[in-house]
Motif scaffolding. Structure first.
Motif, mmCIF file in Angstrom:
data_model
loop_
_atom_site.group_PDB
_atom_site.id
_atom_site.type_symbol
_atom_site.label_atom_id
_atom_site.label_comp_id
_atom_site.label_asym_id
_atom_site.label_seq_id
_atom_site.Cartn_x
_atom_site.Cartn_y
_atom_site.Cartn_z
ATOM 1 N N UNK B 20 0.845 -1.204 0.000
ATOM 2 C CA UNK B 20 0.000 0.000 0.000
ATOM 3 C C UNK B 20 0.880 1.253 0.000
ATOM 4 N N UNK B 21 1.947 1.231 0.773
ATOM 5 C CA UNK B 21 2.851 2.391 0.846
ATOM 6 C C UNK B 21 3.484 2.657 -0.513
ATOM 7 N N UNK B 22 3.892 1.597 -1.210
ATOM 8 C CA UNK B 22 4.497 1.768 -2.532
ATOM 9 C C UNK B 22 3.447 2.276 -3.521
ATOM 10 N N UNK B 23 2.227 1.728 -3.447
ATOM 11 C CA UNK B 23 1.146 2.210 -4.320
ATOM 12 C C UNK B 23 0.948 3.711 -4.116
ATOM 13 N N UNK B 24 0.898 4.129 -2.847
ATOM 14 C CA UNK B 24 0.720 5.551 -2.547
ATOM 15 C C UNK B 24 1.865 6.385 -3.075
ATOM 16 N N UNK B 25 3.093 5.885 -2.926
ATOM 17 C CA UNK B 25 4.273 6.623 -3.404
ATOM 18 C C UNK B 25 4.214 6.784 -4.919
ATOM 19 N N UNK B 26 3.829 5.729 -5.626
ATOM 20 C CA UNK B 26 3.745 5.807 -7.093
ATOM 21 C C UNK B 26 2.718 6.855 -7.513
ATOM 22 N N UNK B 27 1.571 6.862 -6.814
ATOM 23 C CA UNK B 27 0.547 7.852 -7.145
ATOM 24 C C UNK B 27 1.055 9.276 -6.900
ATOM 25 N N UNK B 28 1.723 9.481 -5.771
ATOM 26 C CA UNK B 28 2.248 10.816 -5.461
ATOM 27 C C UNK B 28 3.269 11.252 -6.501
ATOM 28 N N UNK B 29 4.042 10.280 -7.029
ATOM 29 C CA UNK B 29 5.077 10.603 -8.014
ATOM 30 C C UNK B 29 4.505 10.739 -9.423
ATOM 31 N N UNK B 30 3.202 10.593 -9.553
ATOM 32 C CA UNK B 30 2.570 10.853 -10.839
ATOM 33 C C UNK B 30 2.530 9.676 -11.794
ATOM 34 N N UNK B 31 2.765 8.470 -11.293
ATOM 35 C CA UNK B 31 2.666 7.296 -12.156
ATOM 36 C C UNK B 31 1.205 6.971 -12.413
ATOM 37 N N UNK B 32 0.868 6.707 -13.640
ATOM 38 C CA UNK B 32 -0.505 6.314 -13.926
ATOM 39 C C UNK B 32 -0.525 4.892 -14.472
ATOM 40 N N UNK B 33 -1.657 4.251 -14.394
ATOM 41 C CA UNK B 33 -1.821 2.932 -14.996
ATOM 42 C C UNK B 33 -1.605 1.777 -14.044
ATOM 43 N N UNK B 34 -1.157 2.057 -12.821
ATOM 44 C CA UNK B 34 -0.938 0.964 -11.860
ATOM 45 C C UNK B 34 -1.866 1.166 -10.675
ATOM 46 N N UNK B 35 -2.745 0.184 -10.457
ATOM 47 C CA UNK B 35 -3.766 0.368 -9.433
ATOM 48 C C UNK B 35 -3.373 -0.241 -8.094
ATOM 49 N N UNK B 36 -2.518 -1.255 -8.113
ATOM 50 C CA UNK B 36 -2.169 -1.888 -6.847
ATOM 51 C C UNK B 36 -0.781 -2.512 -6.919
ATOM 52 N N UNK B 37 -0.063 -2.454 -5.808
ATOM 53 C CA UNK B 37 1.231 -3.127 -5.699
ATOM 54 C C UNK B 37 1.179 -4.039 -4.481
ATOM 55 N N UNK B 38 1.572 -5.285 -4.656
ATOM 56 C CA UNK B 38 1.704 -6.181 -3.506
ATOM 57 C C UNK B 38 3.140 -6.702 -3.484
ATOM 58 N N UNK B 39 3.682 -6.831 -2.279
ATOM 59 C CA UNK B 39 5.093 -7.183 -2.160
ATOM 60 C C UNK B 39 5.243 -8.502 -1.429
ATOM 61 N N UNK B 40 5.910 -9.432 -2.085
ATOM 62 C CA UNK B 40 6.185 -10.724 -1.475
ATOM 63 C C UNK B 40 7.674 -11.006 -1.485
ATOM 64 N N UNK B 41 8.014 -12.270 -1.307
ATOM 65 C CA UNK B 41 9.427 -12.653 -1.239
ATOM 66 C C UNK B 41 9.768 -13.628 -2.343
ATOM 67 N N UNK B 42 11.018 -13.567 -2.764
ATOM 68 C CA UNK B 42 11.533 -14.497 -3.761
ATOM 69 C C UNK B 42 12.758 -15.168 -3.157
ATOM 70 N N UNK B 43 12.715 -16.482 -3.003
ATOM 71 C CA UNK B 43 13.843 -17.245 -2.462
ATOM 72 C C UNK B 43 14.550 -17.954 -3.598
ATOM 73 N N UNK B 44 15.860 -17.807 -3.675
ATOM 74 C CA UNK B 44 16.647 -18.581 -4.635
ATOM 75 C C UNK B 44 17.468 -19.596 -3.862
ATOM 76 N N UNK B 45 17.152 -20.872 -4.058
ATOM 77 C CA UNK B 45 17.875 -21.942 -3.379
ATOM 78 C C UNK B 45 18.864 -22.553 -4.355
ATOM 79 N N UNK B 46 20.139 -22.522 -4.018
ATOM 80 C CA UNK B 46 21.145 -23.177 -4.849
ATOM 81 C C UNK B 46 21.340 -24.589 -4.335
ATOM 82 N N UNK B 47 21.272 -25.565 -5.245
ATOM 83 C CA UNK B 47 21.377 -26.960 -4.808
ATOM 84 C C UNK B 47 22.813 -27.461 -4.962
ATOM 85 N N UNK B 48 23.105 -28.521 -4.211
ATOM 86 C CA UNK B 48 24.436 -29.136 -4.275
ATOM 87 C C UNK B 48 24.609 -29.931 -5.564
#
Lengths: 84, 84
Positions: B20-48
Motif C-alpha cells: 500500500x505504501x508503494x502504491x501511494x508513493x507511485x501515485x504521489x510521483x505521478x505514475x498512472x496505470x498501476x492500481x495496486x502493488x503487492x510485495x512478497x518474497x523471492x527465495x533462490x535456493x542453490x542446490x548441491x
C-alpha cells in the motif's frame, strides 16, 4: 486485469544475512542438498488497463528507480505477461 | 549448479501495508496505470547437485513449513528449472 511481476534480488557480491540465516536454519534442521539461500523481493503490480509499450517503459523505470536500490539490488526479471 | 526459485506472496485477503505504501508513493510521483502493488518474497535456493524427485519433495516441504508463514502467506510458485 493484467499483472506485472518484478523480481528484485540482492547483488551477488553482497552477503545477504537474511538468506544466510535461512541457510543455517535449514542445515540445523537436517535438510540436505541445498547449499545456499538468497532472499529477494517479488512485486506484483496490478494495472488499470492493457499493458501498452508506454506502460512497459514506465514499469521498467519504476523497477530501476523505486522498487530496487541499485546500490545493493538488481532487477533480475520483469514479467509483463502474468495473469491476474 | 541448478537454482530453485520459490515465490511467496501475502494472502490476497490481507492488507499488505508495505505494498500500500508503494502504491501511494507511485501515485504521489505521478505514475498512472498501476492500481495496486503487492510485495512478497523471492527465495533462490542453490542446490548441491541435480534436482531429484526427493529434493523436489523436500523443497516443497521447506517452502510450506519454513520459507512461508501459512497464516498470512501463500507459496505462489516453485520453479525447479531455473539455471544458476
Amino acid at each position: 486485469m493484467p499483472k506485472i511481476v518484478v523480481d528484485v534480488m540482492p547483488k551477488a557480491e553482497l552477503l545477504d544475512p537474511q538468506g544466510k540465516a535461512v541457510t543455517g536454519a535449514l542445515n540445523r534442521l537436517g535438510t540436505s542438498g541445498i547449499s545456499e539461500v538468497r532472499i529477494g523481493k517479488r512485486f506484483e503490480l496490478t494495472t488499470d488497463g492493457p499493458v501498452t509499450d508506454e506502460l512497459r517503459a514506465q514499469v521498467q523505470q519504476i523497477a530501476d528507480d523505486i522498487l530496487s536500490n541499485s546500490v545493493i539490488e538488481d532487477v533480475v526479471n520483469i514479467d509483463f505477461g502474468a495473469d491476474a
